[in-house]
Each structure stands twice: as structure tokens, then as C-alpha cells.
Write a protein that holds these residues in place. Sequence first.
Motif, mmCIF file in Angstrom:
data_model
loop_
_atom_site.group_PDB
_atom_site.id
_atom_site.type_symbol
_atom_site.label_atom_id
_atom_site.label_comp_id
_atom_site.label_asym_id
_atom_site.label_seq_id
_atom_site.Cartn_x
_atom_site.Cartn_y
_atom_site.Cartn_z
ATOM 1 N N ALA A 192 -7.335 2.154 2.209
ATOM 2 C CA ALA A 192 -7.991 0.848 2.100
ATOM 3 C C ALA A 192 -9.477 1.044 2.371
ATOM 4 O O ALA A 192 -9.866 1.689 3.337
ATOM 5 C CB ALA A 192 -7.388 -0.127 3.090
ATOM 6 N N THR B 204 -8.684 -0.585 -2.573
ATOM 7 C CA THR B 204 -8.236 0.723 -2.103
ATOM 8 C C THR B 204 -8.936 1.773 -2.954
ATOM 9 O O THR B 204 -9.698 1.428 -3.868
ATOM 10 C CB THR B 204 -6.703 0.895 -2.218
ATOM 11 O OG1 THR B 204 -6.354 1.064 -3.593
ATOM 12 C CG2 THR B 204 -5.966 -0.278 -1.610
ATOM 13 N N ILE C 61 0.853 -1.193 0.000
ATOM 14 C CA ILE C 61 0.000 0.000 0.000
ATOM 15 C C ILE C 61 0.889 1.243 0.000
ATOM 16 O O ILE C 61 1.768 1.375 0.852
ATOM 17 C CB ILE C 61 -0.923 0.014 1.236
ATOM 18 C CG1 ILE C 61 -1.754 -1.240 1.283
ATOM 19 C CG2 ILE C 61 -1.748 1.266 1.289
ATOM 20 C CD1 ILE C 61 -3.126 -1.135 0.762
#
Length: 183
Positions: A22, A36, A16
Motif C-alpha cells: 500500500a 498500491t 490486498i
Amino acid sequence: METPSQKHQETIRAHIADGETAIDACTTEQETYLVTARRLLVLTHSDRGNETTTVESTFFDAIGGIEIHHRRSSGPDELSLVFGILALIVGLLSLALLGRVDGGEAAIIVLFGLGGAVIGILAILDAYDTDEGSVSVDLLTTEGDSVRNFTLHEDYLEFAETISKTAADTHPSRVRKKRTVSG
């Protein structure tokens, strides 16, 4: 809905980007899906001898469309259920009459009663042997070619809808450019 394990959460965090949000996640037996604000990450887990995890990322701005097919689970087969209940009742009633009959007729009633009861139980079990529902998700290019497709249990319909909504929110066509029209 099963949430990702601590180990899988750590693997996800490594992929990420800073500032990436998220939105939703779900885990099946072999895969973890994460939505996401910009993409769908799919972690595939394999534990054959040595544990491996494959991470695939699909950016929503590259998606031209999404197809979601929801196949509902079917309820019990009503005809088999009614037949099974009737056969079971007839079989049990035949066995209940056993004490009032003597000799060779008793053997016939026992066979009839046991046969009816067994057939009834099997028909009832068969009535409840139904297909589970599923949700199929297909991410498509602007030309309609499949980029990624997968199937989840029916319980994950809301997750599939989240993928669709997120892709719609991030799609380049949603970004409206200002135009000045002079007359």
C-alpha cells in the motif's frame, strides 16, 4: 487528509494480496481510495437502510494514461469586497451623523445608514462566496477511453499525483528488455 476508518481498513486488507504494498490512501464522505504498487482500489460506502460496500480494482498495467485536472479555488471577489467595505463605511458614517441632525432629515439619514450598512455586509458576504477547488482524475486505456474517473477536493492533489507516479512506475513501457546487438 482523512484516513480510512478502522472498519474500512479491515475491508481494504481483505482485498490486498500477499506482498502487495500500500502506497497511499484517502477517504471522502462516500469513498475510500487506496493506491498500491499494482492497482487502485476504490471502496464505495452506502448506508441507505443497510450498509453496503462496493470494491472496484483497476490494475495500473492496463492503464494507457492518466489525466489530472486541478481547478484551484478562487479567492474573494475583490470588486465586491471593496464595494461592500465602502458601502458599510458610508452606512456607518451616516448613522454616526444621526445625533447632529433633527426632524425629517434624521429619518432619511437612518434609512440611508441602515441601507448602506446592510448592502455593505451583503456585498462582503457575497465576495467570499466562492467555488471550492477540485482535482479530477481520469484513468485512460491505451486508446484513450476512460476506465475510471472521479473528482476529489483540491486538498487531495498530492494523492492524485501519487496515482500518476505509481501508474507510470508500473506501466509495461517502463520495463525495458535487454537487447543484444551484434555487429
